[in-house]
Structures are given as C-alpha cells and as structure tokens.
Design a protein around this motif. Structure first.
Motif, mmCIF file in Angstrom:
data_model
loop_
_atom_site.group_PDB
_atom_site.id
_atom_site.type_symbol
_atom_site.label_atom_id
_atom_site.label_comp_id
_atom_site.label_asym_id
_atom_site.label_seq_id
_atom_site.Cartn_x
_atom_site.Cartn_y
_atom_site.Cartn_z
ATOM 1 N N ILE A 178 41.199 77.583 72.401
ATOM 2 C CA ILE A 178 41.537 76.483 71.430
ATOM 3 C C ILE A 178 43.203 76.517 71.632
ATOM 4 N N LYS A 179 43.877 77.645 71.723
ATOM 5 C CA LYS A 179 45.237 77.514 71.939
ATOM 6 C C LYS A 179 45.753 76.901 73.165
ATOM 7 N N ALA A 180 44.999 77.117 74.210
ATOM 8 C CA ALA A 180 45.261 76.632 75.617
ATOM 9 C C ALA A 180 45.138 74.978 75.450
ATOM 10 N N TYR A 181 44.257 74.507 74.535
ATOM 11 C CA TYR A 181 44.114 73.083 74.666
ATOM 12 C C TYR A 181 45.082 72.435 73.648
ATOM 13 N N LYS A 182 45.605 73.163 72.690
ATOM 14 C CA LYS A 182 46.688 72.818 71.862
ATOM 15 C C LYS A 182 46.226 71.399 70.916
ATOM 16 N N PRO A 183 45.307 71.493 70.160
ATOM 17 C CA PRO A 183 44.761 70.563 69.423
ATOM 18 C C PRO A 183 45.610 70.232 68.246
ATOM 19 N N ASP A 184 45.865 68.985 67.865
ATOM 20 C CA ASP A 184 46.455 68.650 66.698
ATOM 21 C C ASP A 184 45.523 68.621 65.356
ATOM 22 N N ILE A 185 43.997 68.650 65.637
ATOM 23 C CA ILE A 185 43.171 68.751 64.526
ATOM 24 C C ILE A 185 42.036 69.554 65.157
ATOM 25 N N LEU A 186 41.557 70.446 64.172
ATOM 26 C CA LEU A 186 40.571 71.302 64.706
ATOM 27 C C LEU A 186 39.474 71.305 63.437
ATOM 28 N N PHE A 187 38.140 70.759 64.061
ATOM 29 C CA PHE A 187 37.034 70.674 63.341
ATOM 30 C C PHE A 187 36.147 72.010 63.385
ATOM 31 N N VAL A 188 35.865 72.533 62.215
ATOM 32 C CA VAL A 188 35.025 73.692 62.376
ATOM 33 C C VAL A 188 33.657 73.473 61.622
ATOM 34 N N GLY A 189 32.537 73.408 62.497
ATOM 35 C CA GLY A 189 31.173 73.305 61.778
ATOM 36 C C GLY A 189 30.129 74.408 62.065
ATOM 37 N N LYS A 205 46.434 82.331 63.913
ATOM 38 C CA LYS A 205 46.464 82.716 65.163
ATOM 39 C C LYS A 205 46.766 81.465 66.112
ATOM 40 N N LEU A 206 46.611 80.336 65.709
ATOM 41 C CA LEU A 206 46.841 79.159 66.307
ATOM 42 C C LEU A 206 47.873 78.376 66.294
ATOM 43 N N ASP A 207 48.568 77.528 67.358
ATOM 44 C CA ASP A 207 49.507 76.666 67.107
ATOM 45 C C ASP A 207 49.290 75.783 65.965
ATOM 46 N N PRO A 208 50.403 75.127 65.354
ATOM 47 C CA PRO A 208 50.230 74.502 64.089
ATOM 48 C C PRO A 208 49.216 73.460 64.611
ATOM 49 N N CYS A 209 48.077 73.561 63.634
ATOM 50 C CA CYS A 209 47.142 72.383 63.793
ATOM 51 C C CYS A 209 46.823 72.222 62.344
ATOM 52 N N VAL A 210 45.867 70.910 62.299
ATOM 53 C CA VAL A 210 45.200 70.784 60.878
ATOM 54 C C VAL A 210 43.728 71.088 60.856
ATOM 55 N N GLY A 211 43.316 72.102 60.286
ATOM 56 C CA GLY A 211 41.713 72.683 60.347
ATOM 57 C C GLY A 211 40.950 72.160 59.350
ATOM 58 N N PHE A 212 39.824 71.458 59.545
ATOM 59 C CA PHE A 212 38.749 70.948 58.584
ATOM 60 C C PHE A 212 37.762 71.651 58.984
ATOM 61 N N THR A 213 36.853 71.858 57.769
ATOM 62 C CA THR A 213 35.426 72.310 57.970
ATOM 63 C C THR A 213 34.763 71.157 57.545
ATOM 64 N N VAL A 214 33.494 71.221 58.642
ATOM 65 C CA VAL A 214 32.830 69.874 58.714
ATOM 66 C C VAL A 214 31.244 70.098 58.590
ATOM 67 N N GLY A 215 30.915 71.380 58.264
ATOM 68 C CA GLY A 215 29.404 71.623 58.118
ATOM 69 C C GLY A 215 28.741 70.955 59.361
ATOM 70 N N GLY A 216 27.528 70.267 59.286
ATOM 71 C CA GLY A 216 26.863 69.993 60.218
ATOM 72 C C GLY A 216 27.084 68.836 60.916
ATOM 73 N N ALA A 217 28.409 68.276 60.600
ATOM 74 C CA ALA A 217 28.730 66.967 61.155
ATOM 75 C C ALA A 217 28.459 66.570 62.566
ATOM 76 N N PHE A 218 28.700 67.326 63.478
ATOM 77 C CA PHE A 218 28.249 67.044 64.747
ATOM 78 C C PHE A 218 26.956 67.222 65.281
ATOM 79 N N ASP A 219 26.310 67.947 64.401
ATOM 80 C CA ASP A 219 24.705 67.864 64.365
ATOM 81 C C ASP A 219 24.461 66.443 64.402
#
Length: 302
Positions: A178-189, A205-219
């Motif tokens: 994740i750090k190597a990709y340097k996302p602006d937004i991190l979805f955690v499901g 631990k990550l570079d500044p990004c906006v983290g969302f919890t999204v449950g089963g969204a990607f399912d």
C-alpha cells in the motif's frame, strides 16, 4: 427545507481541510457519536484532506457497530480516532429523528449509495484508490467491473485473507504494498470489526490517505453477493433482504443484537424528554430552520 450541499458555496467561503460541523451534524444516538452528513459533504471533506496532504479515518455506524461498542474496547478506540462517522442505517436515522435529532433519509451514507458519484469524482480528480479485503480473486473481479465503467480509474487491490497480526510478516507485506502505491484513498473491506481494528492499527503506518471501512462493498462489486435494490435501503428494509439471503450468518446480528441497544435507546428517550421539558423555554424562540441557517452561516464563515 434543507440547505444546498457545501459544494454549492463558492470555494473561497469554505474552510479547507477540516470538517465544518454544524451543531446538528454530530449527534450521539444509541450510545455512539455520528455525523449527519450527506455524500457530497463527505466528498468535500475527502477532497480537502487530499488537497492538504493530510490523512483521515472515515467510519460508519449501524446497529451492529453500536452493539460492538458495548463489547470491544478496540472498536471504541477506532471510533474515537475517526474524524468523520457516516450513518449506514436507515432505521438508525429514523430513531435519531424520533428522539429529536435533525436526521433525514439523505443522511444515509454507504458505499453502495454513493458509489457512482464517488468514482466519477475520483476519476475527475485523479485520486488513487487502494482496496484491501475480500476473498482471493474477488477484488480482481471487482476492479475489472469498476474499470469497465470508469476506464481511467486508478485503483489497485489486495485480498483480505492474510494474517493481520500487527508486525507479522504477511501484514507488513500488505502495508508495504500500500505504501508503495501511495493511495489517496484506502478502502478496507474485511467485515466488522476486523476491518476497524486493522485500519486503526495500520493507518498511522501509511503515508497520508483517507481510510474508509466499506464492509462487503467489493463483494457486491464483484457480483459474489447480491445487493438489495436501492429502494429497500432508502425505506430501511435492506436488512431484511440481507437476512433472507444469508440467514445463518446474519440472524444474530439482525434479530438478537438490537435488543442489547434497549438501554441506550431508553437513555436517548429520557434525554429527548428532558429537552422538551427544560424549564425557561421561550415560546418565541428562534424557529429551528432559522437556527439551522444561522449555524451554517457561522460554520461557513471564512
């Protein structure tokens, strides 16, 4: 009557990089604090954090998370760390309204509701998105579907079936990717509360990004779970659709856990009654709509 979205105001009238909460927005209901905001306000907050090079955690409350608040100290810590807490439950919005809060159906904020607007905004703003979660292969299929609809979307993923032990080899490898990709937004499901605990432990631990919890969204994105028709969500019946689709897994969540919220519900009702009976209440007090407009003007004042 409701006010226009914040994006309707000229940019120079907004305070950047932080949430300008009106008094009506942050409320405490059923033992948990949450923000009565609409999706466009969430995106405005996210855009400000990204533009300012600052990270944030965006959480969401439903009846299950409010139950977990009573049982798990780490869940309590997660919601304390969140700078914005969406409401992902129409029944919860209805209850907040009953006990005197300024909640409306449009305050429901969940990935499936703001999905299209989000990806349209993300591609326009060139936001980089990383998703972690789902069974092996699920995220790949979800990304394929997203890229079909938004070919210019910048999005990568990692499956969620790994050892999440803090400091463990598998977990650190995911964090490094994740750090190597340097996302602006991190979805955690990864399902609740696993996703909340993981984001709490690893976001710092990550570079500044906006983290969302999204449950089963990607399912749902991948088509491995059937999403309820959006009208069911708007009328507060999505839980019934999900219960019928997966009764073994969800029976306790939807039919047992809510009874544990009876105590907080009675506390809400007592506070609402106390506000109504508060002595010295003026008959010619400022009408609620006027007070609402006044509070908004103050929040948006440069």
């Amino acid at each position: 009557m409701f006010l226009p979205a914040r994006d309707a105001f000229p940019v120079e009238t907004r305070r950047p990089y932080r949430m300008n909460r009106r008094p009506e927005e942050r409320v405490k209901v059923l033992g948990g604090e949450m923000d009565l905001v609409r999706p466009e306000e969430v995106f405005h907050f996210v855009a400000g954090r990204i533009a300012g090079g600052k990270g944030a955690i965006v959480a969401n409350h439903n009846l299950h998370s409010l139950y977990l608040l009573q049982k798990d100290p780490q869940v309590v810590d997660f919601f304390k760390a969140a700078e914005l807490i969406e409401v992902d439950s129409v029944p919860l919005i209805f209850w907040a309204r009953i006990v005197g809060r300024a909640s409306r159906r449009f305050h429901r904020c969940t990935y499936l509701d703001w999905r299209n607007d989000f990806w349209a905004r993300a591609t326009k703003e060139n936001w980089k998105v990383f998703f972690v979660g789902g069974a092996p292969g699920v995220a790949d299929k979800a990304l394929e579907n997203i890229r079909r609809d938004w070919p210019t979307a910048q999005v990568e993923s990692h499956q969620g079936y790994f050892d999440v032990t803090d400091g463990g080899a598998e977990n650190e490898a995911v964090v490094a990717r994740i750090k190597a990709y340097k996302p602006d937004i991190l979805f955690v499901g990864m399902g609740m509360p696993r996703q909340e605990k993981w984001l709490l432990e690893n976001h710092k631990k990550l570079d500044p990004c906006v983290g969302f919890t999204v449950g089963g969204a990607f399912d749902y994105e991948a088509g491995v779970q059937l999403a309820a028709p959006r009208w069911m969500g708007q009328v507060g019946m999505e839980w019934l659709f999900r219960l019928m689709a997966d009764p073994e897994r969800l029976f306790t969540r939807y039919c047992v856990e809510p009874w544990h919220l009876f105590g907080p519900a009675m506390a809400d009702a007592r506070r609402a009654l106390a506000r109504q009976l508060k002595p010295g209440k003026k008959k010619n007090a400022v009408p609620p709509e006027a007070a609402y407009r006044r509070a908004t003007d103050l929040a948006l004042k440069p």
